[in-house]
Design an enzyme around this catalytic site. Structure first.
Site, short mmCIF file in Angstrom:
data_model
loop_
_atom_site.label_atom_id
_atom_site.label_comp_id
_atom_site.label_asym_id
_atom_site.label_seq_id
_atom_site.Cartn_x
_atom_site.Cartn_y
_atom_site.Cartn_z
N ASP A 192 11.38 -0.54 6.25
CA ASP A 192 10.37 -1.81 6.15
C ASP A 192 10.20 -1.80 4.50
O ASP A 192 9.76 -2.86 4.12
CB ASP A 192 9.39 -1.64 6.71
CG ASP A 192 8.87 -2.65 7.63
OD1 ASP A 192 9.92 -3.40 7.71
OD2 ASP A 192 7.83 -2.84 8.00
N GLU A 237 -0.59 0.73 4.32
CA GLU A 237 -0.87 1.74 3.08
C GLU A 237 -0.04 1.34 1.87
O GLU A 237 -0.58 1.39 0.64
CB GLU A 237 -0.80 3.26 3.53
CG GLU A 237 -1.83 3.78 4.52
CD GLU A 237 -2.78 4.35 3.93
OE1 GLU A 237 -3.10 4.17 2.64
OE2 GLU A 237 -3.74 5.05 4.71
N ASP A 286 -2.94 -24.98 -29.02
CA ASP A 286 -2.72 -25.53 -30.64
C ASP A 286 -1.49 -26.29 -30.69
O ASP A 286 -0.46 -26.17 -30.02
CB ASP A 286 -2.57 -24.30 -31.55
CG ASP A 286 -3.81 -23.64 -31.79
OD1 ASP A 286 -4.64 -24.29 -31.51
OD2 ASP A 286 -3.75 -22.37 -32.09
N ILE A 322 -1.19 0.82 9.81
CA ILE A 322 -1.91 0.57 8.53
C ILE A 322 -1.18 0.21 7.27
O ILE A 322 -0.28 1.11 7.25
CB ILE A 322 -2.86 1.73 8.25
CG1 ILE A 322 -3.82 2.17 9.43
CG2 ILE A 322 -3.64 1.98 6.93
CD1 ILE A 322 -4.34 3.52 9.39
N VAL A 372 -0.52 4.94 11.86
CA VAL A 372 0.21 5.07 10.57
C VAL A 372 1.15 3.79 10.43
O VAL A 372 1.31 3.41 9.42
CB VAL A 372 1.23 6.39 10.59
CG1 VAL A 372 2.09 6.41 9.42
CG2 VAL A 372 0.20 7.54 10.62
N ALA A 373 1.69 3.38 11.76
CA ALA A 373 2.65 2.27 11.61
C ALA A 373 1.93 1.07 11.21
O ALA A 373 2.41 -0.01 10.64
CB ALA A 373 3.50 2.18 12.81
N ASN A 432 8.46 2.33 9.52
CA ASN A 432 7.46 1.74 8.45
C ASN A 432 7.51 2.41 7.23
O ASN A 432 7.28 2.13 6.27
CB ASN A 432 6.04 2.27 9.25
CG ASN A 432 4.97 1.41 8.87
OD1 ASN A 432 4.96 0.33 9.19
ND2 ASN A 432 4.06 1.74 8.00
#
Ligand code: ADP
Ligand code: MG
Length: 861
Positions: free
Chosen positions: A705, A283, A325, A281, A278-279, A701
């Site tokens: 973070d 996500e 233009d 990846i 989990v930390a 995480n």
């Protein structure tokens, strides 16, 4: 009875209105009764739905599994914390989503369509959503019809009803009563329908139906206004994220094995492996990119650049050519007449003679052969009205006395406008337009004595040289001619010849002050600015030179020359051509294609109805918010609220900075994750005690973070980004260079984390873990500083990004709260630290950042 079978009088009566339009109080009443003139939107997700949506994430599912595991491993407190963290994380996610949605909504409001309406006898421009049945609206070339209505006055209106009838050709409209009683929409030629495009001409329309009652409303059903929010970068990152996830799972399985091998319980090892996964990846990457993009999009709109889709901000950063233009974008579009040529004499604008018949005719022509007023309408024509006003000619009076019989509106291909009137029982046809478009169309001219004589070679040479010398001064020249006719017949383009040359009027349209600087910034940033105009070659070149777009040795290409070139020839020369003159909108497509063939990412501006295809073809189509037609705004992906070229450059600078910031946010997250993984790998392979507890990893995480990574993403823009070349849109974000930088930084951080671990290990394993956790957390907070901008943080301005400081402080306070609250020790798997330990942690965690900052200071001096 259907509206198309009724007389105008009957309709006026039925809708309680007249040619002067409704009164304000009546509009109020009708707005209440009929509601806004807009299609009903699909209901948006409510906050609760967004909140629960956060739990669909695979991350959260893994976490829930983790909490169950930890519950059964007898660690109920961890379970509570993990659930708390999940909820907090969902709250942060919800806040971000709602914020992103809000900024997108406000953008949508800013690009909402406008329309011209007559109320209380006055011409106004209002939001189309405020139109009510009974309103008299004016539609003209380039407009999107805002509601259904019956045509009351028609000047050669051509409408494309493709969106309703699938008929792709334009339909000629009329203001006559139709006597058949039942007919298909496509045959109701005295009606216009919401959503159709006006290709040509002009008409007054009595609004009969608004909002969901319009034909469009009936078939449209509920409008799904959700903006596709996934950008190419996000898509690429999602693919990368999936690969990374697989890699991390493999790695974690391996680490799980190592832990078990070293004699830890299976449950503990499993829990750790899951927490590490989990930390590691990232996500939160994709949502962070959405929030960064939407915050920046909102900021940009305050700087007058309205981006319709998030992905355009990204694309802006890779623009390498801007085709702009001239009139109104590079110049101010504030035209002022300077010189007049009449009776074979070039005179100052103040020296017209009110007693001279032909001078009178010219002033009348200024008023009668144009549609603008002294404040509203085409600035070219407004300048003419102002000229006439200086001689006390009232455009209102003159237009009231003389009713226009017929007209051929101006278009950017013919570059002429013609109108006929009956004056003193004579049908007089006035025309005005570009010199080159008119020169072959007159047979006679008014000479210095006021006689009408036949055109000869000498005279043609004379006026051509006058035209050239005016153009040389950067003036825009309009040529005026007239003729008499015996009968009042509807004008067609075949009548535009056999004229008598009357005179020329030259006007100045000064460059915008900001244009020069913006062009310099383009060139510094490796972006090629190109000028496109319907104006004369020489006028265009003078102004381009003045602004810095044209340099000696560059080419100026005219529309006719472009037509003679093959696509291959154009591709060969396109990078030398910095000015295109006398072009028509169709030429713009070829110019874009030629650049794109060379692999360039091309932005193209446009305002007219015919510009839409080129805007769609360009990588970024840019429409004008003030002078642009609704059709061009629909086709564009960027709208300039101030019509200003320098706003394009600002948007590009923002686009580049946004990309850099996103890359930095990614770098920050991934390098931080790498440091945690490396530290875990080192300790597990060296058979040291377990370094981090699952709760510690989740805490870092998901909480400490995420704020710094957003802070890095909203770093204010910095002009040093212009020293880089435009980004290759196909460039992968994770280049080898970038990846090795990440790994190196991760390693650097990991070393100091492991040092902290060893210091703690001199006492016991719990102390070691506490020291390592605190150092990891704080080092990553400091590390946020390294990802602000490119240069060292003092060169950028330490306090420039307030949010970064705020994010750091929050993280710092959170960490110290945990470290100082004994009640949390068991849950976090930490122990009490002595003052000396705090100093050790602070020092160890700041050293990597100091080293990186020193490196940056040397590298980007
Ligand atoms: P630009 O691309 O610079 O806006 P336009 O297509 O509007 O150029 O104009 C091209 C030429 O057409 C001008 O140089 C002028 O001679 C002529 N012109 C512009 N506006 C009008 C007008 N309202 N009526 C007649 N002629 C016009
Ligand atoms: Mg124009």
């Amino acid at each position: 009875m259907k509206h198309f079978t009724k007389s105008k009088e009957k309709l006026f009566e039925e809708f309680g209105t007249n040619l002067k339009g409704l009164s304000n109080s009546e509009v109020e009443i009708r707005l209440k009764k009929h509601g806004k003139n807009s299609l009903v939107e699909k209901k948006k997700d409510g906050i609760l739905k967004i909140f629960f949506g956060q739990f669909k994430d695979s991350l959260v599912i893994i976490l829930i599994i983790a909490s169950i595991i930890s519950f059964f491993s007898g660690n109920e407190e961890s379970t509570v914390v993990i659930i708390l963290v999940i909820v907090l994380n969902a709250v942060i996610g919800t806040v971000q989503s709602v914020k992103a949605q809000k900024s997108l909504d406000s953008l949508k409001k800013m690009s909402s369509p406008k329309c011209k309406v007559i109320r209380n006898g006055e011409n106004l421009e209002i939001d189309s959503s405020n139109i009510v049945p009974g309103d008299i609206i004016i539609i003209e070339a380039g407009d999107v019809v805002p509601a259904d209505g019956r045509i009351i006055e028609n000047f050669s209106l051509l409408v494309n009803e493709n969106s309703l009838t699938a008929e792709s050709n334009s339909i000629e409209k009329s203001d006559m009563i139709l006597d058949y009683h039942d007919s298909a929409l496509g045959d109701q030629i005295n009606m216009v329908f919401s959503g159709s495009l006006v290709n040509y001409g002009r008409a007054k329309v009595l609004v009969t139906e608004t909002g969901m009652k319009t034909e469009l409303g009936k078939i449209a059903g509920l409008l799904d206004n959700t903006i596709e929010s996934e950008t190419p970068l996000q898509k690429a990152l999602n693919i990368f994220g999936k690969r990374l996830t697989i890699g991390i799972i493999v790695l974690c399985t391996f680490i799980f094995g190592v832990y078990v091998f070293h004699g830890n319980t299976i449950l503990d090892s499993l829990l750790l492996a899951v927490a590490l996964a989990v930390a590691a990846i990232p996500e939160s990457l994709s949502p962070i990119i959405t929030i960064i993009l939407s915050l920046e999009t909102e900021k940009l709109s305050k700087e007058n650049a309205i981006v319709k889709e998030l992905k355009s901000i990204e694309a802006l950063g890779s623009i390498s050519v801007i085709c702009s233009d001239k009139t109104g974008t590079l110049t101010q579009n504030k035209m002022t007449v300077e010189k007049v040529y009449i009776n074979e004499e070039l005179i100052d604008k103040k020296d017209l003679n009110k007693n001279n018949n032909y001078h009178q005719l010219l002033l009348n022509s200024c008023i009668l052969c144009s549609d603008a007023t002294d404040t509203i309408g085409d600035p070219t024509e407004t300048a003419l009205i102002h000229l006439a006003q200086n001689y006390d000619y009232s455009f209102k009076d003159i237009r009231n006395i003389n009713q226009r019989l017929s007209e051929i509106p101006f278009d950017s291909v013919r570059k002429l406008m013609t109108a006929s009137y009956s004056i003193d029982n004579k049908i007089t046809i006035f025309t005005k337009g570009a010199f080159d478009s008119l020169v072959s169309r007159f047979t006679h001219y008014v000479d210095k004595n006021g006689n009408i004589v036949e055109v000869n070679e000498e005279f043609l040479v004379e006026i051509e040289s006058i035209n050239d010398s005016l153009a040389e001064d950067g003036l825009r020249v309009l040529t005026f001619a007239f003729k008499y006719a015996d009968e009042n017949e509807a004008l067609t383009i075949y009548d535009e010849n056999g004229y008598i040359f009357l005179g020329m009027i030259a006007m100045i349209d000064p460059p915008r002050e900001e244009s020069k600087l913006a062009v310099q910034e383009c060139i510094r940033g490796g972006i090629k600015p190109v000028m496109i105009t319907g104006d004369h070659k020489v006028t265009a070149r003078t102004i381009a030179k003045n602004i810095g777009i044209y340099k000696d040795g560059d080419m100026v290409l005219e529309g006719v020359e472009l037509e003679k070139m093959s696509d291959e020839e154009l591709e060969k020369n396109v990078d030398k051509i910095s000015v295109y003159a006398r072009v028509s909108p169709e030429h713009k497509i070829r110019i874009v294609s030629a650049w794109q063939k060379l692999g360039k990412i091309c932005a193209m501006t446009g305002d007219g109805v015919n510009d839409a295809p080129a805007l769609k073809k360009a990588n970024i189509g840019i429409a004008m918010g003030i002078t642009g037609t609704e059709v061009s705004k629909n086709a564009a992906s960027l709208i300039l609220a101030d019509d200003n070229f320098s706003t394009i450059v600002k948007a590009i600078i923002t686009g580049r900075n946004v990309y850099r910031n996103i890359k930095n946010a990614i770098g920050f997250l991934l390098s931080g994750n790498a440091s945690a993984i490396l530290a875990v790998m080192y300790t597990s392979f060296s058979n040291l005690p377990i370094i981090f507890s699952p709760v510690q990893l989740l805490f870092i995480n998901l909480l400490t973070d995420s704020l710094p990574s957003i802070a890095v993403g909203v770093e204010p823009k910095n002009l040093d980004i212009l020293d880089e070349k435009p980004r290759d849109p196909n460039e992968a974000i994770l280049t080898k260079k970038f990846t090795s930088k990440l790994v190196f930084e991760g390693l650097l951080l990991a070393i100091f984390i492991i040092v902290a671990f060893y210091i703690g290990l001199q006492e016991n394993a719990l102390k070691a873990s506490t020291m390592a956790f605190a150092t990891l957390c704080l080092a990553r907070l400091f590390h946020g500083i390294n990802y602000r901008g490119q240069k060292n943080v003092f060169a950028i301005g330490f306090f420039k990004n307030k949010f970064a400081i705020f994010a750091f402080l929050i993280g710092f306070i959170l960490l110290n709260t945990v470290l100082l609250t004994p009640a949390l020790y068991k849950t976090f798997g930490i122990t009490k630290l002595e003052p000396i330990n705090f100093i050790q942690i602070y020092v160890l965690s700041i050293i990597p950042t100091i080293l990186i900052q020193i490196y940056k200071a040397i590298r980007y001096r």
